[in-house]
Design a protein around this motif. Structure first.
Motif, PDB file in Angstrom:
ATOM      1  N   SER A   1      -2.936  -1.024  -1.834  1.00 14.15           N
ATOM      2  CA  SER A   1      -3.835  -0.971  -2.991  1.00 14.15           C
ATOM      3  C   SER A   1      -3.511   0.210  -3.902  1.00 14.15           C
ATOM      4  O   SER A   1      -3.673   0.127  -5.126  1.00 14.15           O
ATOM      5  CB  SER A   1      -5.285  -0.797  -2.535  1.00 14.15           C
ATOM      6  N   THR A   2      -3.061   1.306  -3.315  1.00 16.46           N
ATOM      7  CA  THR A   2      -2.917   2.547  -4.081  1.00 16.46           C
ATOM      8  C   THR A   2      -2.042   2.419  -5.335  1.00 16.46           C
ATOM      9  O   THR A   2      -2.462   2.853  -6.408  1.00 16.46           O
ATOM     10  CB  THR A   2      -2.385   3.676  -3.162  1.00 16.46           C
TER      11      THR A   2
ATOM     12  N   ASP B   1       8.928  -0.925   2.697  1.00 18.15           N
ATOM     13  CA  ASP B   1       8.721  -1.714   3.914  1.00 18.15           C
ATOM     14  C   ASP B   1       8.442  -3.184   3.625  1.00 18.15           C
ATOM     15  O   ASP B   1       8.238  -3.583   2.470  1.00 18.15           O
ATOM     16  CB  ASP B   1       7.578  -1.102   4.740  1.00 18.15           C
TER      17      ASP B   1
ATOM     18  N   HIS C   1       0.198   7.517   8.351  1.00 17.58           N
ATOM     19  CA  HIS C   1       1.503   6.856   8.268  1.00 17.58           C
ATOM     20  C   HIS C   1       2.029   6.878   6.836  1.00 17.58           C
ATOM     21  O   HIS C   1       1.266   6.891   5.867  1.00 17.58           O
ATOM     22  CB  HIS C   1       1.492   5.435   8.868  1.00 17.58           C
TER      23      HIS C   1
ATOM     24  N   PHE D   1       5.670   2.359   6.951  1.00 24.26           N
ATOM     25  CA  PHE D   1       4.959   1.849   8.121  1.00 24.26           C
ATOM     26  C   PHE D   1       5.318   2.702   9.333  1.00 24.26           C
ATOM     27  O   PHE D   1       5.337   2.227  10.456  1.00 24.26           O
ATOM     28  CB  PHE D   1       5.310   0.382   8.369  1.00 24.26           C
TER      29      PHE D   1
ATOM     30  N   ASN E   1      -5.093  -3.397   6.942  1.00 26.12           N
ATOM     31  CA  ASN E   1      -4.426  -4.333   6.039  1.00 26.12           C
ATOM     32  C   ASN E   1      -4.953  -5.768   6.165  1.00 26.12           C
ATOM     33  O   ASN E   1      -4.531  -6.645   5.404  1.00 26.12           O
ATOM     34  CB  ASN E   1      -2.912  -4.309   6.272  1.00 26.12           C
TER      35      ASN E   1
ATOM     36  N   ARG F   1      -7.588  -6.957   5.197  1.00 25.18           N
ATOM     37  CA  ARG F   1      -8.307  -7.402   3.999  1.00 25.18           C
ATOM     38  C   ARG F   1      -7.457  -8.302   3.097  1.00 25.18           C
ATOM     39  O   ARG F   1      -7.986  -9.046   2.288  1.00 25.18           O
ATOM     40  CB  ARG F   1      -8.840  -6.207   3.215  1.00 25.18           C
TER      41      ARG F   1
ATOM     42  N   LYS G   1      -9.648   8.140   2.139  1.00 21.03           N
ATOM     43  CA  LYS G   1      -8.406   8.864   2.450  1.00 21.03           C
ATOM     44  C   LYS G   1      -8.637  10.367   2.659  1.00 21.03           C
ATOM     45  O   LYS G   1      -7.693  11.109   2.916  1.00 21.03           O
ATOM     46  CB  LYS G   1      -7.384   8.675   1.312  1.00 21.03           C
TER      47      LYS G   1
END
Ligand SMILES: N[C@@H]1[C@@H](O)[C@H](O)[C@@H](COP(=O)(O)O)O[C@@H]1O
Length: 245
Positions: free
Chosen positions: A38-39, A67, A138, A141, A165, A167, A202
């Motif tokens: 999302s970031t 990744d 992390h 990944f 993840n 979502r 975060k």
């Protein structure tokens, strides 16, 4: 590490966008490392806006993503190939020969990891690597415990990362259990690193990054040793983080 404090997600994205634009404008063959999640979504829409206004061209840009999930086809709606096409590549004229992601559907994943490292090297290395921060620290990944010396490799995703993840998928069972990720040493070989951190969720990870010692239990801590890291963090991520210290 240089810390740039911004008001919110939008400001973080604009700041990152201007840093990347400037690099693209000033370099003949820019090589940009990209992240998913999302970031960076708003960063990508900002780059698209600038492109549409004719302020930046991606003609000479090469990209490498951090990744990709193992087992998803490139056109799977949850693959990072699909994400990148949808969120950036298709809107700024970035063609297939310019962009690179690990092939999570390859028959020989180990070989694909080696090939990926070689491609980065042949491109002259990554100039600017965009990074998000996982809740458990992390990067890419690379889960806690990953050796700092790691290069592009196949990783087992931790339950917390799969659940974070989930979502994007219809259920957690659908989230792949493995991924291919640039290793920590591959990320650290980038000339510049741009870490984007936004939101209260975060705060703990950012706090740990800013205060923790160097440990493979918290992969992002390695960034403290890189000569050119810019962290762009918004108030929610940072204030909550600082109030803990
Ligand atoms: N593999 C991705 C990372 O590349 C990303 O930077 C990070 C943060 O994700 P988000 O930006 O959605 O919080 O976790 C994901 O698992």
């Amino acid at each position: 590490m240089q810390l740039v404090k911004v008001d919110n997600y939008e400001e973080m994205s604009k700041k990152a966008c201007s840093i990347i634009m400037e690099h693209i404008q000033e370099n003949r063959n820019p090589v940009i490392g990209l992240a998913t999640g999302s970031t960076p979504e708003k960063l990508y829409s900002c780059l698209i806006d600038e492109y549409k206004q004719g302020k930046v061209s991606f003609e000479n840009v090469t990209t490498f993503n951090l990744d990709e999930y193992v087992g998803l086809k490139k056109d799977d709606a949850n693959s990072y190939h699909h994400y990148m096409k949808e969120k950036l590549f298709d809107h700024v004229g970035l063609g297939v020969d310019q962009v690179h992601l690990p092939d999570g559907h390859s028959e020989d994943l180990e070989q694909d990891c080696l090939t990926y490292e070689k491609q980065i090297e042949e491109a002259g290395g990554i100039d600017i690597q965009v990074l998000g921060l996982g809740l458990n620290g992390h990067i890419g990944f690379n889960e806690p415990g990953t050796p700092f010396s790691s290069r592009t490799h196949v990783v087992e995703l931790s339950p917390s990362t799969r659940s974070a993840n989930a979502r994007f998928f219809s259920s957690i069972e659908e989230v792949p259990t493995q991924a291919i990720s640039m290793g920590i040493a591959s990320i650290m070989a980038s000339k510049k690193i741009l870490l984007l951190v936004s939101g209260k969720q975060k705060a703990e990870a950012l706090h740990r990054l800013l205060n923790s010692e160097l440990t493979e239990d918290f992969p992002a801590s390695i960034l403290q040793t890189h000569p050119d890291v810019t962290i762009i963090a918004d108030e929610l991520a940072l204030e909550a983080s600082l109030s803990k210290s």
